[in-house]
Motif scaffolding. Structure first.
Motif, PDB file in Angstrom:
ATOM      1  N   THR A  88      45.088 -56.444   0.028  1.00 20.82           N
ATOM      2  CA  THR A  88      44.271 -56.519  -1.172  1.00 20.82           C
ATOM      3  C   THR A  88      44.783 -55.529  -2.215  1.00 20.82           C
ATOM      4  OG1 THR A  88      42.724 -54.879  -0.316  1.00 20.82           O
ATOM      5  CG2 THR A  88      42.213 -57.192   0.135  1.00 20.82           C
ATOM      6  N   VAL A  89      44.429 -55.761  -3.456  1.00 25.06           N
ATOM      7  CA  VAL A  89      44.821 -54.873  -4.552  1.00 25.06           C
ATOM      8  C   VAL A  89      44.235 -53.487  -4.345  1.00 25.06           C
ATOM      9  CG1 VAL A  89      44.502 -54.417  -7.018  1.00 25.06           C
ATOM     10  CG2 VAL A  89      45.163 -56.703  -6.243  1.00 25.06           C
ATOM     11  N   HIS A  90      42.968 -53.408  -3.946  1.00 23.02           N
ATOM     12  CA  HIS A  90      42.345 -52.092  -3.806  1.00 23.02           C
ATOM     13  C   HIS A  90      42.946 -51.303  -2.642  1.00 23.02           C
ATOM     14  CE1 HIS A  90      39.892 -55.458  -2.543  1.00 23.02           C
ATOM     15  NE2 HIS A  90      39.106 -54.747  -1.782  1.00 23.02           N
ATOM     16  N   ALA A  91      43.410 -51.961  -1.585  1.00 26.66           N
ATOM     17  CA  ALA A  91      44.084 -51.250  -0.497  1.00 26.66           C
ATOM     18  C   ALA A  91      45.401 -50.655  -0.987  1.00 26.66           C
ATOM     19  CB  ALA A  91      44.330 -52.195   0.673  1.00 26.66           C
ATOM     20  N   LEU A  92      46.155 -51.430  -1.741  1.00 25.57           N
ATOM     21  CA  LEU A  92      47.442 -50.963  -2.244  1.00 25.57           C
ATOM     22  C   LEU A  92      47.281 -49.803  -3.220  1.00 25.57           C
ATOM     23  CD1 LEU A  92      50.451 -51.253  -2.241  1.00 25.57           C
ATOM     24  CD2 LEU A  92      50.255 -53.171  -3.815  1.00 25.57           C
ATOM     25  N   LEU A  93      46.239 -49.834  -4.022  1.00 27.49           N
ATOM     26  CA  LEU A  93      45.998 -48.753  -4.986  1.00 27.49           C
ATOM     27  C   LEU A  93      45.741 -47.411  -4.301  1.00 27.49           C
ATOM     28  CD1 LEU A  93      43.875 -50.474  -7.778  1.00 27.49           C
ATOM     29  CD2 LEU A  93      46.105 -49.358  -8.051  1.00 27.49           C
TER      30      LEU A  93
ATOM     31  N   ALA B 104      29.706 -60.210  -9.531  1.00 26.64           N
ATOM     32  CA  ALA B 104      28.250 -60.318  -9.508  1.00 26.64           C
ATOM     33  C   ALA B 104      27.687 -59.135  -8.729  1.00 26.64           C
ATOM     34  CB  ALA B 104      27.838 -61.633  -8.845  1.00 26.64           C
ATOM     35  N   PRO B 105      26.469 -58.691  -9.028  1.00 26.72           N
ATOM     36  CA  PRO B 105      25.884 -57.524  -8.361  1.00 26.72           C
ATOM     37  C   PRO B 105      25.823 -57.640  -6.838  1.00 26.72           C
ATOM     38  CG  PRO B 105      24.599 -58.123 -10.290  1.00 26.72           C
ATOM     39  CD  PRO B 105      25.591 -59.219 -10.084  1.00 26.72           C
ATOM     40  N   ASP B 106      25.702 -58.862  -6.317  1.00 21.88           N
ATOM     41  CA  ASP B 106      25.568 -59.029  -4.873  1.00 21.88           C
ATOM     42  C   ASP B 106      26.883 -59.387  -4.175  1.00 21.88           C
ATOM     43  OD1 ASP B 106      25.841 -61.502  -6.023  1.00 21.88           O
ATOM     44  OD2 ASP B 106      24.327 -62.493  -4.784  1.00 21.88           O
ATOM     45  N   ALA B 107      28.007 -59.282  -4.894  1.00 17.30           N
ATOM     46  CA  ALA B 107      29.309 -59.660  -4.316  1.00 17.30           C
ATOM     47  C   ALA B 107      29.918 -58.490  -3.556  1.00 17.30           C
ATOM     48  CB  ALA B 107      30.250 -60.140  -5.419  1.00 17.30           C
ATOM     49  N   ILE B 108      29.218 -58.035  -2.525  1.00 12.19           N
ATOM     50  CA  ILE B 108      29.646 -56.815  -1.827  1.00 12.19           C
ATOM     51  C   ILE B 108      30.845 -57.045  -0.907  1.00 12.19           C
ATOM     52  CG2 ILE B 108      27.368 -55.744  -1.962  1.00 12.19           C
ATOM     53  CD1 ILE B 108      26.903 -56.625   0.922  1.00 12.19           C
ATOM     54  N   LYS B 109      31.148 -58.293  -0.606  1.00  9.78           N
ATOM     55  CA  LYS B 109      32.288 -58.581   0.272  1.00  9.78           C
ATOM     56  C   LYS B 109      33.482 -59.150  -0.483  1.00  9.78           C
ATOM     57  CE  LYS B 109      29.748 -59.280   4.584  1.00  9.78           C
ATOM     58  NZ  LYS B 109      29.529 -60.182   5.743  1.00  9.78           N
ATOM     59  N   ALA B 110      33.427 -59.142  -1.797  1.00  5.44           N
ATOM     60  CA  ALA B 110      34.515 -59.713  -2.596  1.00  5.44           C
ATOM     61  C   ALA B 110      35.807 -58.921  -2.398  1.00  5.44           C
ATOM     62  CB  ALA B 110      34.133 -59.725  -4.070  1.00  5.44           C
ATOM     63  N   GLU B 111      36.917 -59.629  -2.304  1.00  2.76           N
ATOM     64  CA  GLU B 111      38.218 -58.997  -2.144  1.00  2.76           C
ATOM     65  C   GLU B 111      39.098 -59.325  -3.344  1.00  2.76           C
ATOM     66  OE1 GLU B 111      39.110 -58.645   2.558  1.00  2.76           O
ATOM     67  OE2 GLU B 111      39.517 -60.592   1.649  1.00  2.76           O
ATOM     68  N   CYS B 112      39.806 -58.341  -3.816  1.00  2.00           N
ATOM     69  CA  CYS B 112      40.762 -58.513  -4.906  1.00  2.00           C
ATOM     70  C   CYS B 112      42.125 -58.781  -4.263  1.00  2.00           C
ATOM     71  CB  CYS B 112      40.775 -57.247  -5.769  1.00  2.00           C
ATOM     72  SG  CYS B 112      41.688 -57.420  -7.311  1.00  2.00           S
TER      73      CYS B 112
ATOM     74  N   THR C 124      39.455 -55.047 -14.276  1.00  2.00           N
ATOM     75  CA  THR C 124      38.916 -56.318 -14.770  1.00  2.00           C
ATOM     76  C   THR C 124      38.173 -57.062 -13.669  1.00  2.00           C
ATOM     77  OG1 THR C 124      40.730 -56.487 -16.369  1.00  2.00           O
ATOM     78  CG2 THR C 124      39.517 -58.505 -15.866  1.00  2.00           C
ATOM     79  N   PHE C 125      38.727 -57.026 -12.472  1.00  2.00           N
ATOM     80  CA  PHE C 125      38.091 -57.667 -11.317  1.00  2.00           C
ATOM     81  C   PHE C 125      36.698 -57.092 -11.060  1.00  2.00           C
ATOM     82  CE2 PHE C 125      37.240 -57.336  -6.717  1.00  2.00           C
ATOM     83  CZ  PHE C 125      37.238 -58.671  -6.348  1.00  2.00           C
TER      84      PHE C 125
END
Length: 202
Positions: free
Chosen positions: A1-6, A137-145, A131-132
């Motif tokens: 994921t993008v956040h892991a790489l960051l 949405a407020p409840d998108a707690i499992k969303a992955e970039c 941007t992601f």
């Protein structure tokens, strides 16, 4: 994921490759990507190693893969396909919209997140991730970039060119617990043949 790489942005200052920690990519794949990494310019170019779809599916459940399309050796499009099913008759189908699903080419190259980048990419990753987050949405707690989606966007904006590499190396990984015996057996074969050390702590 993008956040892991960051998470590595502050400590990586040279060309680098990205892998999933729970996958085995094969020695030849590392040699292949290294040869390309040392030639990458500082900006505007990356690389990836593609694997055959038929070698990355599981009989124990659906898998998510970035199905790749190339033009003149360069990656042209990555289609993140979230429900790929290996059927008992050997067919591979995308059942994301329901069964029976779209028939997929077993020889299609797929991204297993084996990417090669230069540090230039971190600035682009930060912009994309910001941007992601704003669009969630407020409840998108499992969303992955997802990294393949990010790469696809940069390619279509003309900011990134990605030569797609191929390898004869065998990939395998544990997606489902039922995959474990097969992976154990394959690693044992590599240990016995001397390709992969029996212990990484020697």
């Amino acid at each position: 994921t993008v956040h892991a790489l960051l998470c590595a942005a502050d400590v990586v200052h040279e060309p680098f490759c990205v892998i999933n920690a729970d996958d085995y990519y094969g020695i030849d794949a590392y040699r292949t990507i290294y040869d390309e990494l040392v030639k990458l310019p500082e900006t505007g170019k990356a690389t990836m190693v593609g694997y055959l779809l038929k070698n990355t599916a599981s009989l124990h459940g659906t898998v998510s893969r970035g199905v790749c399309h190339a033009v003149n050796g360069n990656l042209d499009k990555v289609v993140e396909t979230l429900k790929i099913k290996l059927c008992e008759n050997g067919e591979i189908r995308d059942i994301g919209a329901g069964e029976p699903g779209e028939l997929l080419d077993p020889l299609a190259p797929v991204s297993m997140n084996f990417w090669g980048f230069t540090p230039w990419i971190f600035g682009k990753l930060e912009e994309y991730f910001a941007t992601f987050l704003k669009g969630l949405a407020p409840d998108a707690i499992k969303a992955e970039c997802l990294l393949p989606v990010f790469v696809d966007k940069l390619m279509h904006e003309g900011e990134l060119t990605v030569p797609m590499l191929t390898t004869d190396a065998v990939w395998f990984g544990v997606t489902y617990k039922e995959d474990k015996p097969f992976v154990q057996a394959e690693l044992r074969k590599l240990h016995e043949s001397g390709v992969y050390p029996a212990s990484l702590h020697e």
